[in-house]
Design a protein around this motif. Structure first.
Motif, PDB file in Angstrom:
ATOM      1  N   ASP A 233     -13.646  -2.806   2.308  1.00 54.25           N
ATOM      2  CA  ASP A 233     -13.214  -2.445   0.759  1.00 54.25           C
ATOM      3  C   ASP A 233     -12.459  -1.270   0.745  1.00 54.25           C
ATOM      4  N   TYR A 234     -12.621  -0.390   1.671  1.00 60.73           N
ATOM      5  CA  TYR A 234     -11.625   0.999   1.293  1.00 60.73           C
ATOM      6  C   TYR A 234     -10.349   0.784   1.822  1.00 60.73           C
ATOM      7  N   ARG A 236      -8.822  -2.230   1.070  1.00 60.86           N
ATOM      8  CA  ARG A 236      -8.221  -2.689  -0.244  1.00 60.86           C
ATOM      9  C   ARG A 236      -7.850  -1.652  -1.108  1.00 60.86           C
ATOM     10  N   THR A 237      -8.777  -0.594  -0.871  1.00 61.68           N
ATOM     11  CA  THR A 237      -8.580   0.458  -1.922  1.00 61.68           C
ATOM     12  C   THR A 237      -7.415   1.136  -1.655  1.00 61.68           C
ATOM     13  N   ARG A 239      -4.655   0.047   0.065  1.00 63.91           N
ATOM     14  CA  ARG A 239      -3.514  -0.946  -0.321  1.00 63.91           C
ATOM     15  C   ARG A 239      -3.082  -0.586  -1.976  1.00 63.91           C
ATOM     16  N   ALA A 240      -4.430  -0.609  -2.717  1.00 68.58           N
ATOM     17  CA  ALA A 240      -4.193  -0.781  -3.983  1.00 68.58           C
ATOM     18  C   ALA A 240      -3.641   0.723  -4.659  1.00 68.58           C
ATOM     19  N   LYS A 241      -3.732   1.735  -3.572  1.00 65.90           N
ATOM     20  CA  LYS A 241      -3.343   3.076  -4.089  1.00 65.90           C
ATOM     21  C   LYS A 241      -1.595   2.897  -3.962  1.00 65.90           C
TER      22      LYS A 241
END
Lengths: 336, 327
Positions: A233-234, A236-237, A239-241
């Motif tokens: 998950d982190y 993805r986090t 990338r989402a940043k």
């Protein structure tokens, strides 16, 4: 932390005692009579018998062991019959060569395997991934002695781009002033570029030869732990940043994926010590490995026992250091 | 008024063992400035995939947006270059996720993880970023933020971690916050705190929120408008009051009926019979037909369209064919 280290060191002691016992027994179970080896095949029986008495080999085995253990406890590893020096003297003169070889091959293995593992994971199922898989398979399977001979055949005999596999430096070139005992480092430190270049040329084949197995295994390990981390998950986090993909991989993923690889590196150290024995013999590398081969062939008990024990100590310490490094890499790990 | 975010006829496909399947099949929705849009549906209905399509964060090797469009203030997200997308993510659209326990990188300090986004998008010095990060932590209700910046995720509770995620997401004052089940993994008291925090930040900054949830209670409490999804499609869309007062689609009705009531009878909870159809075995007609108690013959043979059943109220069901009002 200090308490943890002390505890770990104490736990090692029973293991070492076991190793001392096993190597002692095993080296005596092996065929071959050191007295005959010392006296020579043609020596008359009474000479052989006298040597046997001198060496204490006529005593029952438990007395021999008590005698050996007592000396060991006093820091006396005994005398290498086939060289006539004490084992410690022999080790001191040969160890730097082995360390240089082992460190170089770890360095090469890491330098190649980590990027290869990362690329194979990031470009999963691509042609690059398949190529790395094939090479890792070959690297893990090829026997050291065959690979060593092939390297010598190609790079020395056939293409003549590297010097003869004899020692650490060419005859006629002075070894660098001894600071650490590692020729590459010493020649760099003393600015002796001729010695540096020549010792590098000598080092490169044995180091590559010894590194292949470790390289293959680390590359595969790196790939699988990287793949696992990339799915977290982190990531993805990150990338989402809006992080760049290179930062996502090299910073966020690698810092987590490197931890299991480090474990493997520590364990591979044992393989490298074993591999060094073979590699040094093939390349006439004046290290401990070649010396141990000679000792085994001449049934020389003391160096064999000393080498096994020292290898075990080094291996245990390396893995203790690896465990301590976890704490640096992973803040979740605390030592109490 | 032009909506902030517009998803139009989005079709997102995944490669599976059964071949290419449409996980999101013709979803359209709009997010207006300052509103909270609820996206409701059970697991696997495509709500997360819709939001990840908006962020362009789906795994490229197994999925793709096959057709449709996603526009952010008129700009086509699907046509954006990777570097333009990076500038959008975390800056114009931020996202928080379901699992606060695993959404933060375990080996980096909280402060560094907040500062990373701030420094990337706002181009400020490390020192300024740290001050800003502490300020953000204070804003999301973390006590002693000065020390929390130097702590690691494992030292914080789930609720604290979700607050940190919100701090990261809100740091660059995005226009849109996508919250994918932000409170599902938290216990009820913490849930309420996190939801209040989101609402408070939304009111302060005028952020639009797309709140993905399966919890109708949260929808009632938080949202202005609601999109109900079933099996990769939107089945009903309306404002939150109409949805609870006057649900149209049999699926929505079923969802509402399955909510436990505090007052009244203590009978067994109602549930919708059957299961969501597998992605590769979608019915040819209405996707809800096999589970629907109002099922008619045409439901099995042809696909219903989204109908305007009332003002600002659409529903994908043949029951309302006669009631349709021209849009």
């Amino acid at each position: 932390m200090a308490g943890y280290i002390m505890r770990r060191l104490l736990y090692m002691i029973p293991g070492f005692i076991g190793i001392i016992l096993i190597t002692f027994v095993l080296s005596r179970v092996l065929p071959g009579d050191p007295a005959v080896m010392i006296a020579g095949e043609q020596a008359p029986p009474d000479v052989v018998a006298k040597i046997r008495v001198d060496l204490g080999l006529d005593q029952p085995i438990y007395i021999q062991f008590m005698d050996y253990a007592k000396k060991l406890f006093q820091g006396d590893f005994g005398i290498a019959w086939h060289t006539g020096h004490t084992v410690l003297q022999d080790f001191a003169s040969r160890f730097p060569a082995t360390i240089e070889l082992t460190l170089s091959s770890i360095f090469i293995a890491i330098l190649v395997a980590i990027p290869v593992g990362i690329i194979a994971a990031v470009k999963k199922e691509s042609i690059l991934d398949h190529i790395s898989r094939i090479f890792s398979l070959i690297g893990a399977c090829v026997p050291l002695f065959w690979l060593g001979l092939m390297l010598i055949f190609l790079f020395y005999s056939k293409w003549d781009i590297l010097p003869a596999p004899m020692g650490r430096i060419s005859e006629g070139i002075n070894p660098p002033t001894s600071i650490t005992g590692l020729y590459l480092l010493d020649s760099l430190l003393s600015g002796d570029m001729i010695a540096f270049k020549d010792s590098l040329m000598h080092l490169i084949l044995p180091a590559i030869c010894l590194s292949t197995g470790t390289m293959a295994i680390i590359a595969r390990m790196m790939r699988s732990s990287m793949l696992e981390v990339i799915g977290q998950d982190y990531i993805r986090t990150a990338r989402a940043k809006g992080m760049r993909e290179s930062q996502v991989i090299m910073k966020h993923a690698l810092s987590n994926a490197f931890i299991p690889t480090l474990t493997l590196l520590g364990l591979q150290f044992g393989f490298l010590i074993g591999g060094a024995v073979i590699t040094e013999t093939i390349f006439s590398w004046p290290g401990v490995g070649g010396y141990i081969t000679d000792s085994i062939l001449s049934t020389d008990y003391a160096p064999i026992q000393a080498f096994t024990l020292i290898s075990a100590i080094v291996f245990s310490l390396v893995n203790l250091i690896v465990d301590l490094l976890y704490g640096v890499l992973d803040p979740r790990i605390r030592y109490e | 008024m032009e909506p902030l975010l517009k998803v139009d006829d989005l079709r997102t496909q995944f490669h599976t063992d059964a071949g290419l399947v449409n996980v999101v099949d013709g979803v359209s929705l709009e997010l207006k400035k300052g509103e909270i849009l609820g996206v409701v549906g059970e697991s696997g209905c495509g709500k997360s995939v819709t939001s990840l399509s908006v962020m362009q964060l789906l795994p490229k090797d197994i999925s793709k947006v096959a057709s449709g469009s996603i526009t952010l203030e008129g700009q086509d997200i699907l046509a954006m270059s990777p570097s333009r997308l990076r500038k959008m993510r975390g800056n114009q659209i931020s996202m928080i996720f379901q699992e606060p326990m695993t959404s933060l990188n375990p080996v980096f300090k909280i402060g560094d993880q907040i500062m990373e986004a701030i420094r990337f998008h706002m181009k400020i010095s490390k020192k300024e970023a740290k001050v800003y990060a502490i300020e953000m932590l204070k804003k999301v209700g973390i006590s002693r933020p000065e020390s929390v910046v130097d702590e690691y995720p494992h030292q914080l509770s789930g609720g604290m971690r979700q607050r940190v995620m919100i701090a990261i997401a809100m740091a660059c004052e995005p226009k849109i916050l996508i919250a994918d089940e932000p409170t599902t993994a938290l216990d009820v008291t913490i849930q309420a705190q996190i939801l209040n925090l989101m609402r408070q930040l939304q009111q302060e900054k005028g952020t639009s929120i797309m709140l993905i949830t399966h919890d109708l209670g949260i929808v009632a409490q938080m949202c202005d408008r609601v999109v109900v999804m079933y099996a990769g499609q939107v089945v009903e869309e309306t404002d939150v009051k109409s949805l609870f007062k006057n649900p149209k689609h049999p699926y929505t009705k079923g969802l509402l009926a399955s909510l436990p009531q505090l007052s009244g009878n203590q009978n067994k909870l109602k549930s919708i019979p059957g299961q969501v159809p597998a992605l590769d075995e979608m019915p040819t007609g209405c996707r809800f037909a096999p589970r629907c108690e109002f099922r008619m013959d045409e439901c099995d043979t042809s696909k219903p369209n989204l109908l305007n059943v009332a003002e600002n109220h659409t529903c994908r069901c043949y029951l309302y064919q006669k009631e349709e009002i021209p849009s």
